[in-house]
Each structure stands twice: as C-alpha cells, then as structure tokens.
Motif scaffolding. Structure first.
Motif, short mmCIF file in Angstrom:
data_model
loop_
_atom_site.label_atom_id
_atom_site.label_comp_id
_atom_site.label_asym_id
_atom_site.label_seq_id
_atom_site.Cartn_x
_atom_site.Cartn_y
_atom_site.Cartn_z
N THR A 9 0.86 -1.18 0.00
CA THR A 9 0.00 0.00 0.00
C THR A 9 0.89 1.23 0.00
O THR A 9 1.80 1.34 0.83
N THR A 21 -8.18 0.97 3.89
CA THR A 21 -7.40 -0.05 3.19
C THR A 21 -6.77 -1.02 4.18
O THR A 21 -6.85 -2.24 3.99
N GLN A 92 -2.44 -2.63 -3.26
CA GLN A 92 -3.74 -2.23 -2.70
C GLN A 92 -3.51 -0.82 -2.15
O GLN A 92 -3.09 -0.66 -1.01
N ASN A 93 -3.72 0.18 -2.98
CA ASN A 93 -3.34 1.53 -2.62
C ASN A 93 -4.31 2.16 -1.63
O ASN A 93 -5.41 1.68 -1.40
N SER A 95 -7.06 3.91 0.12
CA SER A 95 -8.49 4.02 -0.20
C SER A 95 -9.03 2.79 -0.93
O SER A 95 -10.24 2.65 -1.04
N ASP A 96 -8.17 1.91 -1.45
CA ASP A 96 -8.64 0.67 -2.08
C ASP A 96 -9.10 -0.31 -1.00
O ASP A 96 -8.50 -0.38 0.07
N THR A 97 -10.13 -1.06 -1.29
CA THR A 97 -10.59 -2.10 -0.37
C THR A 97 -10.92 -3.37 -1.15
O THR A 97 -11.21 -3.31 -2.34
N ILE A 121 -11.83 -5.34 -11.15
CA ILE A 121 -12.07 -4.40 -10.07
C ILE A 121 -13.52 -3.93 -10.14
O ILE A 121 -14.16 -4.00 -11.18
#
Length: 128
Positions: A9, A21, A92-93, A95-97, A121
């Motif tokens: 991340t 995240t 998985q940057n 804010s990504d979930t 995605i």
C-alpha cells in the motif's frame, strides 16, 4: 518461510483512506502474506493509523512500513517492491478495499503458478 503474497500500500496524506485499506487487508481470512506500507512522509495522522493497526494485528500479519519523502507514486511503489519477499505482489493503494474478507483466500485456493495473475475491479463512487 517466504510468504506467498506481498501486499503493498502506498499513501500520502490520506489517513482516512489508509485506515479503510488497512482494515480491508488485515481482516482477510487468508493469512500467508506480508503487508508493506510505503508512506511518503505524510503530515496528517497516517503514521498514527499505521501504528494503531500494527499493534492490533501484530499476531496476524507481518507489517513492514516506512514513512519518508519519495519522488512520487512510482518511486513509492518501487520502494515497496524492493522490500517485498513474497512470490506475488499485490498493490492495494490507499483508499482501495477488497470486495469481501475472504477474497484473498478464494483467489489463492486456485494455487496458480503463473508469473502474472490479474483480476477485475469494482469501481464504487460515493456521490455526495
């Protein structure tokens, strides 16, 4: 033992997104991964968020993190790659979930041996 998966991340001044995240990653039912967080020297509460999760999940996942200025997104990603020990990398940057708490387990049950693996995605926009 080398982890099968390294989750990376990257973050800069997005403590709210980072918290989402980290929660999504660390509540996965799959456990054979290391979690690498590269923070670009954030001036918000990002380091506090990382430390909070590191304490809460230190028995579940190996968390490696650093917070220092970098030269942008790709430099931060490369820092994560340099630290990674897994057979596969997953970005998985902030804010990504994940779509569910068992998605990694379900994906890794396939037991693939390919050099590259990709998936779909779902883009969710919160309209205000």
């Amino acid at each position: 033992m080398t982890p099968k998966l390294s989750i990376i991340t990257i973050n800069l001044n997005n403590c709210t997104g980072l918290e989402k995240t980290m929660n999504s990653v660390l509540t996965q039912s799959y456990g054979d991964y290391e979690y690498i967080i590269i923070d670009g020297g954030s001036t918000d509460r990002s380091a506090e968020v990382i430390e909070k999760f590191e304490k809460a999940y230190n028995d579940k996942a190996k968390i490696v993190w650093l917070s220092e200025p970098d030269r942008g997104i790709y430099h931060a990603m490369n820092k994560g790659i340099d630290l990674a020990k897994g057979d596969y990398l997953l970005f998985q940057n902030s804010s990504d979930t994940f779509v569910s708490s068992d998605i990694l387990r379900r994906a890794m049950e396939i037991n693939f041996t390919d050099d590259y693996v990709y998936g779909n995605i779902n883009l969710v926009r919160n309209e205000v």
